[in-house]
Structures are given as C-alpha cells and as structure tokens.
Design a protein around this motif. Structure first.
Motif, PDB file in Angstrom:
ATOM      1  N   TYR A 160       4.753  -1.240   1.777  1.00 22.17           N
ATOM      2  CA  TYR A 160       4.187   0.187   2.088  1.00 22.17           C
ATOM      3  C   TYR A 160       4.779   1.531   2.957  1.00 22.17           C
ATOM      4  O   TYR A 160       4.465   2.180   3.155  1.00 22.17           O
ATOM      5  CB  TYR A 160       2.517   0.542   1.443  1.00 22.17           C
ATOM      6  N   GLN A 161       3.920   0.526   4.719  1.00 19.50           N
ATOM      7  CA  GLN A 161       5.072   1.264   5.532  1.00 19.50           C
ATOM      8  C   GLN A 161       6.075   1.637   5.777  1.00 19.50           C
ATOM      9  O   GLN A 161       6.002   2.384   5.903  1.00 19.50           O
ATOM     10  CB  GLN A 161       4.204   0.815   6.791  1.00 19.50           C
ATOM     11  N   ALA A 162       6.907   1.082   4.701  1.00 20.76           N
ATOM     12  CA  ALA A 162       8.589   1.107   4.724  1.00 20.76           C
ATOM     13  C   ALA A 162       8.577   2.255   3.699  1.00 20.76           C
ATOM     14  O   ALA A 162       9.228   3.529   4.469  1.00 20.76           O
ATOM     15  CB  ALA A 162       8.804   0.004   4.572  1.00 20.76           C
ATOM     16  N   PHE A 163       8.147   2.419   2.649  1.00 19.99           N
ATOM     17  CA  PHE A 163       7.965   3.302   1.800  1.00 19.99           C
ATOM     18  C   PHE A 163       7.048   4.371   2.168  1.00 19.99           C
ATOM     19  O   PHE A 163       9.029   5.751   1.907  1.00 19.99           O
ATOM     20  CB  PHE A 163       6.969   3.276   0.179  1.00 19.99           C
ATOM     21  N   GLU A 164       6.258   4.499   2.839  1.00 21.14           N
ATOM     22  CA  GLU A 164       6.371   5.828   3.338  1.00 21.14           C
ATOM     23  C   GLU A 164       7.839   6.449   4.547  1.00 21.14           C
ATOM     24  O   GLU A 164       7.532   7.725   4.846  1.00 21.14           O
ATOM     25  CB  GLU A 164       4.810   5.918   4.407  1.00 21.14           C
ATOM     26  N   ARG A 165       7.437   5.433   5.920  1.00 23.13           N
ATOM     27  CA  ARG A 165       8.899   5.463   6.420  1.00 23.13           C
ATOM     28  C   ARG A 165      10.011   6.196   5.975  1.00 23.13           C
ATOM     29  O   ARG A 165      10.410   7.421   6.236  1.00 23.13           O
ATOM     30  CB  ARG A 165       8.925   4.326   7.541  1.00 23.13           C
ATOM     31  N   LEU A 166      10.231   5.971   5.012  1.00 20.21           N
ATOM     32  CA  LEU A 166      11.707   6.131   3.965  1.00 20.21           C
ATOM     33  C   LEU A 166      11.379   7.406   3.820  1.00 20.21           C
ATOM     34  O   LEU A 166      12.540   8.733   3.348  1.00 20.21           O
ATOM     35  CB  LEU A 166      11.755   4.969   3.163  1.00 20.21           C
TER      36      LEU A 166
END
Length: 323
Positions: A200-206
């Motif tokens: 989820y952190q990767a999705f928000e960062r992307l």
C-alpha cells in the motif's frame, strides 16, 4: 448593411467562444490519463474492476488497451467475426450450387446441356458430386481454422474463488470473472495475491511519483514507474500539450482515501487494482511565456492497476475512471 454587421458580430462571438472552450477544455481532465480508462490488467483488462467503499460504482470498462480480447470476452465496440470456413462454404459453394441448378432449369447443367431422362440422371449426379465436394471443403476449412487443442478438456479457474486480501487501505472484495473463454483456448491460471502494508505504501508513493514525472515531462522516470504501454499513452498526452504550447503542472498530490478492489496473479506476474481518491493542484502553463493559463484545485477518484514481476517492484499498468 445592418444585417451584414450583425451576422459578422455573431460569427466573431461564436469564434471567440470556441477559442475559449479550446483553452479551457484541458483543465477539466488535464492530469495524467486525461480522465480516460486505458492500459492492461491481464486477463481482466476488459472486465470492470469491483466496487469498493472508495469507488462504490466500480470502475469503467477499458477504452484503450494493447491487450487483445480473449475469445468470448466482451470488448467495447467489438463483435466476434463469423467463422471464415463457414462463411466461405455457405457463400461461395451455395452460390455455385444455385447457379448450377438455375442453369439446369434454363437448359444447361453444370457441364453442358442435358435432355430427357439422361439429363435428369446427369443433373442428380452432378448435384450429388457438388454436395460431396462442399462437405469435404467445409470439413477441410473447419479443421484448418480450428484452434490448436480445440475440444481438449481443461480446468477452468474461477476468478471469484480467490480469497480477498486485506490491508490498511481497506478490504478486497472478490473480483468478477474475466469473461468466458471459448474457442478451445485455455484460460490463464490465476492465483491469490496477498497485499500488505509495504504494498500500500508503494501504491501511494507511485501515485505521487507518476504525477510528478508527468508534470516534469520526464519520460525516463515515467518508464521506470509504468509499463511501456502506459508510457506510450503518457507520451501521446505530453506531445499534445506541446503542440498546444502548454505544460501541465500537477502538485500537492495527497491520497485521501483508498482501498483494494482486486489482487491476483497470472503466471509470474502479480496484479493489484486499487481505488484511490486524492487531492491535487492542476495548473496549465503557457510553455513560451510561463503565463498561467488555468489553475484547478480539485479531487479525483480513479482505479489504478499495478503489476509486479519477480525481483522487481510495482509499476503502473492501467488507469480507469469510476462509474
């Protein structure tokens, strides 16, 4: 004279209105994606994403994709073509047979004039011969057009059977099946994919990184964050902006709400479709002078699909609008 002046004024007013609309049009959907639905989601490309609390109406079907629809899978504006063998046999040979019978009735059979009983027997013989040729031809073309492995049994994997993955962004309801696979072709085997806090952190960062790279027109960074297909769509939008002499600058991107719609795997690729509602500041700047053409601070709700392959991180593979 007065009528001519009035007509010219009306034309000038219409032209001014059209010019104003042309300038203002990009403001509404100027962010990456332009408010459209495009990209690829594997076997679910032409299946609308599931509804979530963030996107209660679910997602819209794909408008543009480089993924070809599987046999039997619906696609907007597409219809399954008729089988070539059947069309060939039903058209050419039926016409040949009809022409022969008409010729016989008019006094000439397939191979020349016939008379009396001999002509009737010859006609029946010729009809039988043509029917035999038609049957053999149809069988030949049907076998030729039949996909490899047609008729062989295979195990269907229901896309509804996979367990939902949960995480900080919300729950993952079971996704709909990706359509019926026909034509004897084996559907892709799917498997469940668990999504955790790091994902989820990767999705928000992307979400923020893609918007930032798009604003800077950094195609190299977009290539590291997205699939080649998505980079092609972004590049098309950037070239259109350049042709209009403007730069689309996006800032202050902040995720307000998000949850997982679907997560699954196909072969060695993992997929995750996430509904995200986010705030952004969308500014259109004149490229030559730096003059701000328009400014829009608003919210957007979209479904972003990410894919991940072994040894690599998540990258953006599709953007879809909500219903």
């Amino acid at each position: 004279m007065f009528t001519e002046i009035s007509r010219r004024r009306r034309v000038a007013a219409l032209l001014a209105l059209a010019a104003a609309l042309t300038v203002a049009a990009p403001v509404v959907e100027a962010r990456p994606g332009g408010g459209g639905s495009f990209g690829s989601r594997g076997s679910r490309t032409y299946t609308a994403p599931s509804a979530t609390p963030t996107a209660p109406g679910g997602g819209m079907t794909m408008q543009r994709s480089q993924t070809a629809p599987s046999p039997g899978m619906g696609s907007p504006g597409m219809q399954a073509p008729a089988a070539p063998g059947r069309r060939f046999g039903g058209g050419f040979f039926a016409g040949l047979l009809g022409a022969g019978l008409i010729g016989a009735l008019l006094g000439g059979g397939f191979f020349g004039g016939l008379g009396g009983l001999a002509s009737m027997i010859g006609l029946l013989f010729q009809v039988g011969l043509v029917v035999l040729v038609v049957m053999l031809a149809l069988r030949f073309f049907r076998r030729r057009n039949e996909p490899a492995g047609a008729g062989a049994p295979y195990a269907r994997s229901s896309l509804n059977d996979e367990p939902g993955a949960r995480g900080p962004m919300g729950a993952a309801p079971a996704g709909p099946a990706a359509g019926m696979f026909g034509g004897g072709q084996r559907p892709p085997q799917t498997r469940p994919v668990q999504i955790g806090p790091a994902d989820y952190q990767a999705f928000e960062r992307l979400l923020g990184d893609v918007q930032d790279a798009y604003s800077r027109e950094d195609r190299v960074t977009l290539g590291n964050l997205s699939t080649p297909e998505m980079v092609g769509y972004f590049d098309e939008e950037l070239r259109n902006n350049a042709a209009r002499g403007v730069v689309n600058t996006i800032s202050d991107v902040k995720l307000l709400q998000g949850d997982l719609a679907e997560a699954w795997g196909e072969d060695r690729t993992d997929y995750a479709t996430v509904a995200m509602r986010y705030a952004l500041k969308d500014v259109m700047v004149e490229r030559a002078s730096g003059r701000v053409v328009s400014t829009d601070t608003s919210e957007a709700t979209e479904l972003w699909t990410f894919l991940r392959q072994p040894g690599r991180g998540w990258v953006l593979s599709a953007i879809q609008q909500t219903r």
